[in-house]
Design a protein around this motif. Structure first.
Motif, PDB file in Angstrom:
ATOM      1  N   ARG A   1       0.830  -1.218   0.000  1.00 15.55           N
ATOM      2  CA  ARG A   1       0.000   0.000   0.000  1.00 15.55           C
ATOM      3  C   ARG A   1       0.859   1.260   0.000  1.00 15.55           C
ATOM      4  O   ARG A   1       0.530   2.234  -0.669  1.00 15.55           O
TER       5      ARG A   1
ATOM      6  N   LEU B   1       0.908   4.068  -2.916  1.00 11.27           N
ATOM      7  CA  LEU B   1       0.755   5.496  -2.614  1.00 11.27           C
ATOM      8  C   LEU B   1       1.898   6.302  -3.230  1.00 11.27           C
ATOM      9  O   LEU B   1       1.677   7.378  -3.797  1.00 11.27           O
TER      10      LEU B   1
ATOM     11  N   SER C   1      -2.603   1.898  -9.639  1.00  9.36           N
ATOM     12  CA  SER C   1      -1.986   2.133  -8.328  1.00  9.36           C
ATOM     13  C   SER C   1      -3.040   2.400  -7.267  1.00  9.36           C
ATOM     14  O   SER C   1      -2.912   1.943  -6.124  1.00  9.36           O
ATOM     15  N   ILE C   2      -4.086   3.114  -7.631  1.00  6.76           N
ATOM     16  CA  ILE C   2      -5.194   3.333  -6.698  1.00  6.76           C
ATOM     17  C   ILE C   2      -5.852   1.992  -6.356  1.00  6.76           C
ATOM     18  O   ILE C   2      -6.156   1.717  -5.187  1.00  6.76           O
TER      19      ILE C   2
ATOM     20  N   LEU D   1      -3.648   0.174  -3.945  1.00  2.00           N
ATOM     21  CA  LEU D   1      -3.763   0.810  -2.630  1.00  2.00           C
ATOM     22  C   LEU D   1      -5.011   0.305  -1.914  1.00  2.00           C
ATOM     23  O   LEU D   1      -4.972  -0.017  -0.724  1.00  2.00           O
TER      24      LEU D   1
END
Length: 140
Positions: free
Chosen positions: A77, A81, A120-121, A124
């Motif tokens: 995570r 970020l 990437s979100i 996360l």
């Protein structure tokens, strides 16, 4: 029966692993290119935007360290970020004109940047999954 087999295979965790490997592996190419060719253009972009050029080595954190962390599933995570911040800088510094443009093949000129940002979100939000080095806590 089929549902139990699918659950036993942990397909959602396999999907998380593949997502981490694809995002991390592809981003590493960008980082290695900057290692080989330098980051002068990053410094120039920061300077044009009125930002301090001492931020430029951060590109190595975002494009080498964080992708390696994703691939290994260590601090997943946190790595995601870092990539999100890296992509926000990339979009802001060098690709604002591409928001309203198509590339030479008719695709959206921002599609690669948006791919890295959105995946990437997703990482996360999903975390590293079962097949990661660290599976517990905020960094997994």
């Amino acid at each position: 029966m089929q549902g139990r087999i699918m659950n036993a295979l942990h397909l959602d965790d396999v999907a998380k692993l593949l997502l981490r490997w694809v995002v991390g592996g592809l981003m590493l190419f960008h980082g290695f290119a900057k290692l080989v060719h330098g980051i002068e253009f990053v410094r120039i972009s920061l300077e044009k935007a009125g930002l301090p050029i001492w931020l430029s080595p951060g590109v190595f954190i975002g494009e080498i360290l964080a992708p390696i962390m994703l691939i290994l599933g260590f601090g997943t995570r946190l790595a995601a970020l870092i990539l999100i911040v890296n992509m926000a800088f990339t979009i802001h510094l060098s690709n604002q004109e591409a928001i309203y443009s198509l590339d030479q093949f008719g695709g959206w000129a921002m599609e690669l940047n948006v791919f890295y940002l959105v995946t990437s979100i997703c990482i996360l939000l999903l975390g590293g999954g079962r097949f990661s080095l660290k599976r517990s806590g905020i960094l997994s």
